[in-house]
Scaffold this motif. Structure first.
Motif, PDB file in Angstrom:
ATOM      1  N   GLU A  78       3.074  -3.198  -1.906  1.00 31.33           N
ATOM      2  CA  GLU A  78       2.224  -3.881  -0.620  1.00 31.33           C
ATOM      3  C   GLU A  78       1.068  -2.554  -0.366  1.00 31.33           C
ATOM      4  O   GLU A  78       1.355  -1.608  -0.494  1.00 31.33           O
ATOM      5  CB  GLU A  78       3.066  -3.968   0.658  1.00 31.33           C
ATOM      6  CG  GLU A  78       4.028  -5.039   0.371  1.00 31.33           C
ATOM      7  CD  GLU A  78       3.426  -6.467  -0.276  1.00 31.33           C
ATOM      8  OE1 GLU A  78       2.449  -6.859   0.477  1.00 31.33           O
ATOM      9  OE2 GLU A  78       4.011  -7.154  -0.802  1.00 31.33           O
ATOM     10  N   ASP A  79       0.037  -3.304   0.173  1.00 29.95           N
ATOM     11  CA  ASP A  79      -1.265  -2.416   0.412  1.00 29.95           C
ATOM     12  C   ASP A  79      -1.274  -2.337   1.793  1.00 29.95           C
ATOM     13  O   ASP A  79      -1.716  -2.858   2.643  1.00 29.95           O
ATOM     14  CB  ASP A  79      -2.518  -3.222   0.039  1.00 29.95           C
ATOM     15  CG  ASP A  79      -3.829  -2.180   0.097  1.00 29.95           C
ATOM     16  OD1 ASP A  79      -3.593  -1.186   0.353  1.00 29.95           O
ATOM     17  OD2 ASP A  79      -4.897  -2.899  -0.003  1.00 29.95           O
ATOM     18  N   GLU A  80      -0.226  -1.272   2.214  1.00 30.74           N
ATOM     19  CA  GLU A  80       0.053  -0.874   3.512  1.00 30.74           C
ATOM     20  C   GLU A  80       0.061   0.611   3.556  1.00 30.74           C
ATOM     21  O   GLU A  80       0.800   0.996   2.538  1.00 30.74           O
ATOM     22  CB  GLU A  80       1.034  -1.746   4.052  1.00 30.74           C
ATOM     23  CG  GLU A  80       2.443  -1.375   3.314  1.00 30.74           C
ATOM     24  CD  GLU A  80       3.629  -2.472   3.945  1.00 30.74           C
ATOM     25  OE1 GLU A  80       3.038  -3.628   4.371  1.00 30.74           O
ATOM     26  OE2 GLU A  80       4.675  -2.178   3.695  1.00 30.74           O
ATOM     27  N   VAL A  81      -0.034   1.174   4.658  1.00 28.31           N
ATOM     28  CA  VAL A  81       0.270   2.516   5.061  1.00 28.31           C
ATOM     29  C   VAL A  81       2.012   2.860   4.953  1.00 28.31           C
ATOM     30  O   VAL A  81       2.726   1.737   5.261  1.00 28.31           O
ATOM     31  CB  VAL A  81       0.069   2.799   6.568  1.00 28.31           C
ATOM     32  CG1 VAL A  81       0.491   4.405   6.996  1.00 28.31           C
ATOM     33  CG2 VAL A  81      -1.370   2.639   6.766  1.00 28.31           C
ATOM     34  N   ALA A 116       3.362   2.787   2.115  1.00 27.85           N
ATOM     35  CA  ALA A 116       4.079   2.071   0.661  1.00 27.85           C
ATOM     36  C   ALA A 116       4.406   3.283  -0.417  1.00 27.85           C
ATOM     37  O   ALA A 116       5.641   3.064  -0.761  1.00 27.85           O
ATOM     38  CB  ALA A 116       3.165   1.196   0.307  1.00 27.85           C
ATOM     39  N   LYS A 126       7.341   5.415   0.689  1.00 23.08           N
ATOM     40  CA  LYS A 126       8.795   4.579   0.383  1.00 23.08           C
ATOM     41  C   LYS A 126       9.095   4.806  -0.753  1.00 23.08           C
ATOM     42  O   LYS A 126      10.184   5.028  -1.177  1.00 23.08           O
ATOM     43  CB  LYS A 126       8.584   3.177   1.017  1.00 23.08           C
ATOM     44  CG  LYS A 126       8.484   3.121   2.825  1.00 23.08           C
ATOM     45  CD  LYS A 126       8.466   1.492   2.798  1.00 23.08           C
ATOM     46  CE  LYS A 126       7.851   1.285   4.228  1.00 23.08           C
ATOM     47  NZ  LYS A 126       7.650  -0.080   4.648  1.00 23.08           N
ATOM     48  N   LEU A 142      -2.614  -6.745  -5.757  1.00 27.94           N
ATOM     49  CA  LEU A 142      -1.910  -5.500  -4.888  1.00 27.94           C
ATOM     50  C   LEU A 142      -1.924  -4.266  -5.878  1.00 27.94           C
ATOM     51  O   LEU A 142      -2.071  -4.399  -7.083  1.00 27.94           O
ATOM     52  CB  LEU A 142      -0.304  -6.005  -5.114  1.00 27.94           C
ATOM     53  CG  LEU A 142      -0.148  -7.102  -3.894  1.00 27.94           C
ATOM     54  CD1 LEU A 142       1.361  -7.515  -3.967  1.00 27.94           C
ATOM     55  CD2 LEU A 142      -0.425  -6.713  -2.648  1.00 27.94           C
TER      56      LEU A 142
END
Length: 134
Positions: free
Chosen positions: A76-79, A81, A84, A109
């Motif tokens: 995912e394109d999120e802070v 990622a 994780k 993505l």
């Protein structure tokens, strides 16, 4: 499992363009790349749409090339990622030799390209942890 083209090229003016030009001339799309240099030679690592053909073409142009298995993990394109993914690898005692970024052209993505010592084992491990491979 993805195949990466690793190209060993002398650090001289125009060499990188010679590589990209040869691939463009043969309609081979570059999906992701990273370049590492040293004093005299650099290593250009690429994910391309036809790695076997790309390697053959670049060898004809005088470059030393080899194909390597790598792992592509769509994220995912999120802070956080990437963190994780790296935490999951650390928790499984997996070392990452190197990593670079590409994108899935269909989903839009990010795809992290990973090189590890045992790509099959690592692929199974991260799939079991819920990550999507390309």
């Amino acid at each position: 499992m993805l195949k990466q083209v690793s190209i060993y090229a002398e650090n001289k003016k125009g060499n990188l363009q010679k590589i990209t030009g040869a691939l463009a001339e043969h309609n081979i799309n570059i999906w992701g790349s990273v370049t590492n240099d040293s004093a005299e030679y650099g290593i250009i690592r690429m994910i391309v749409e036809d790695p076997e053909k790309a390697c053959e073409i670049l060898q004809q142009e005088g470059f030393i090339c080899k194909l390597q298995d790598v792992i592509g993990v769509e994220m995912e394109d999120e802070v956080g990622a990437l963190n994780k993914l790296l935490q999951a690898l650390k928790d499984s005692n997996i070392n990452v030799d190197y990593i670079y970024l590409s994108f899935n052209r269909e989903s839009g993505l990010p795809v992290q390209i990973l090189h590890t010592q045992d790509t099959a084992e690592v692929s199974s491990c991260i799939t079991a942890k819920g990550f999507r491979l390309v």
